[in-house]
Design a protein around this motif. Structure first.
Motif, mmCIF file in Angstrom:
data_model
loop_
_atom_site.group_PDB
_atom_site.id
_atom_site.type_symbol
_atom_site.label_atom_id
_atom_site.label_comp_id
_atom_site.label_asym_id
_atom_site.label_seq_id
_atom_site.Cartn_x
_atom_site.Cartn_y
_atom_site.Cartn_z
ATOM 1 N N CYS A 23 0.805 -1.044 -0.240
ATOM 2 C CA CYS A 23 0.350 -0.139 -0.292
ATOM 3 C C CYS A 23 1.211 1.324 -0.153
ATOM 4 O O CYS A 23 0.441 2.474 0.164
ATOM 5 N N GLY A 24 2.613 0.633 -0.086
ATOM 6 C CA GLY A 24 2.546 2.132 0.407
ATOM 7 C C GLY A 24 3.023 3.426 1.511
ATOM 8 O O GLY A 24 3.955 4.263 1.781
ATOM 9 N N VAL A 25 2.209 3.090 2.717
ATOM 10 C CA VAL A 25 2.288 3.687 3.999
ATOM 11 C C VAL A 25 3.754 3.686 4.436
ATOM 12 O O VAL A 25 4.830 2.040 4.091
ATOM 13 N N LYS A 26 4.206 4.434 4.622
ATOM 14 C CA LYS A 26 5.434 4.486 5.816
ATOM 15 C C LYS A 26 4.843 3.614 6.615
ATOM 16 O O LYS A 26 5.140 3.606 7.467
ATOM 17 N N ILE A 27 6.732 2.870 7.156
ATOM 18 C CA ILE A 27 6.319 2.113 7.692
ATOM 19 C C ILE A 27 7.494 1.886 8.993
ATOM 20 O O ILE A 27 8.816 2.740 8.864
ATOM 21 N N THR A 28 6.976 2.414 10.116
ATOM 22 C CA THR A 28 7.718 2.680 11.537
ATOM 23 C C THR A 28 8.082 1.293 12.697
ATOM 24 O O THR A 28 7.284 0.200 12.270
ATOM 25 N N GLU A 30 6.118 1.043 15.331
ATOM 26 C CA GLU A 30 4.661 1.044 15.660
ATOM 27 C C GLU A 30 3.982 -0.618 15.003
ATOM 28 O O GLU A 30 2.939 -1.167 15.294
ATOM 29 N N ASN A 31 4.025 0.059 13.011
ATOM 30 C CA ASN A 31 2.967 -0.885 12.540
ATOM 31 C C ASN A 31 3.873 -1.949 11.666
ATOM 32 O O ASN A 31 3.563 -1.806 10.447
ATOM 33 N N ILE A 32 4.840 -2.463 11.718
ATOM 34 C CA ILE A 32 5.866 -3.048 10.826
ATOM 35 C C ILE A 32 5.139 -4.341 11.188
ATOM 36 O O ILE A 32 4.777 -4.503 12.479
ATOM 37 N N GLY A 33 4.539 -5.619 10.179
ATOM 38 C CA GLY A 33 4.371 -6.475 10.483
ATOM 39 C C GLY A 33 5.305 -7.482 9.424
ATOM 40 O O GLY A 33 5.480 -7.515 8.828
ATOM 41 N N ARG A 34 5.317 -8.456 10.651
ATOM 42 C CA ARG A 34 6.021 -9.755 10.189
ATOM 43 C C ARG A 34 5.223 -10.802 9.909
ATOM 44 O O ARG A 34 4.939 -11.189 10.458
ATOM 45 N N HIS A 47 5.849 -5.249 5.341
ATOM 46 C CA HIS A 47 4.706 -4.418 4.890
ATOM 47 C C HIS A 47 3.805 -3.831 6.731
ATOM 48 O O HIS A 47 4.852 -4.696 7.608
ATOM 49 N N CYS A 48 2.974 -2.952 6.056
ATOM 50 C CA CYS A 48 2.480 -2.986 7.141
ATOM 51 C C CYS A 48 2.086 -3.260 7.651
ATOM 52 O O CYS A 48 1.314 -4.575 7.448
ATOM 53 N N LYS A 49 0.907 -3.574 9.204
ATOM 54 C CA LYS A 49 0.356 -4.930 10.135
ATOM 55 C C LYS A 49 -1.161 -4.866 9.364
ATOM 56 O O LYS A 49 -1.645 -6.632 9.150
ATOM 57 N N ARG A 53 -1.503 -8.747 7.464
ATOM 58 C CA ARG A 53 -2.815 -10.224 7.600
ATOM 59 C C ARG A 53 -3.646 -10.651 6.504
ATOM 60 O O ARG A 53 -3.337 -11.020 5.791
ATOM 61 N N GLU A 54 -3.324 -9.741 5.240
ATOM 62 C CA GLU A 54 -3.916 -9.595 4.277
ATOM 63 C C GLU A 54 -3.388 -11.375 3.432
ATOM 64 O O GLU A 54 -3.373 -12.110 3.383
ATOM 65 N N VAL A 55 -1.079 -10.538 3.733
ATOM 66 C CA VAL A 55 -0.807 -11.231 2.370
ATOM 67 C C VAL A 55 -0.653 -12.635 3.435
ATOM 68 O O VAL A 55 -0.299 -13.597 2.604
ATOM 69 N N VAL A 56 -0.884 -13.037 4.425
ATOM 70 C CA VAL A 56 -0.838 -13.500 5.398
ATOM 71 C C VAL A 56 -1.729 -15.404 4.990
ATOM 72 O O VAL A 56 -1.883 -15.701 4.833
#
Length: 121
Positions: A23-28, A30-34, A47-49, A53-56
């Motif tokens: 989505c292009g959102v800046k990753i910090t 607090e909002n990084i998703g593994r 990916h952002c959180k 979730r969508e990718v998983v």
């Protein structure tokens, strides 16, 4: 002859700003998703959180093989996994089913033992 460089002399590292590949959102922090695949390997890309979730979910749908006795069997590279983020796999789906049967039988035995001890109280 050149003088040896000191270990304390450093150049300022270049600053990179991570952005979600979806989505292009800046990753910090607090909002990084593994994102981990079925075998526990990390998926490349930041990916952002919400996108993580969508990718998983997309990965789970792509790796889905069958639903056996209420348990989902996943398949990746002709390896069968009895659950998501599993550190072991089976080469055939029959062996994976046998493992699930054994675990369910073990759980039934534990349930019977628990019920027995509850009656003793």
């Amino acid at each position: 002859m050149e003088a040896p460089r000191s270990a304390f002399v450093t150049k300022r590292p270049s600053i990179r700003i991570l952005a979600c590949v979806k989505c292009g959102v800046k990753i910090t922090v607090e909002n990084i998703g593994r994102i981990s695949d079925v075998d526990g390997l990390t998926v490349n890309g930041a990916h952002c959180k919400p996108c993580a979730r969508e990718v998983v979910q997309e990965l789970k749908e792509g790796r889905f093989y069958e639903n056996y006795r209420g348990k989902v069997i996943y398949c990746k590279d002709d390896k069968f996994f009895p659950e998501w983020f599993c550190l072991f796999y089976f080469r055939t789906v029959e062996h994976c089913r046998a493992f699930i049967d054994a675990k369910l039988k073990e759980l039934e035995g534990l349930q019977e033992t628990l019920e027995y001890w509850e009656e003793k109280k």
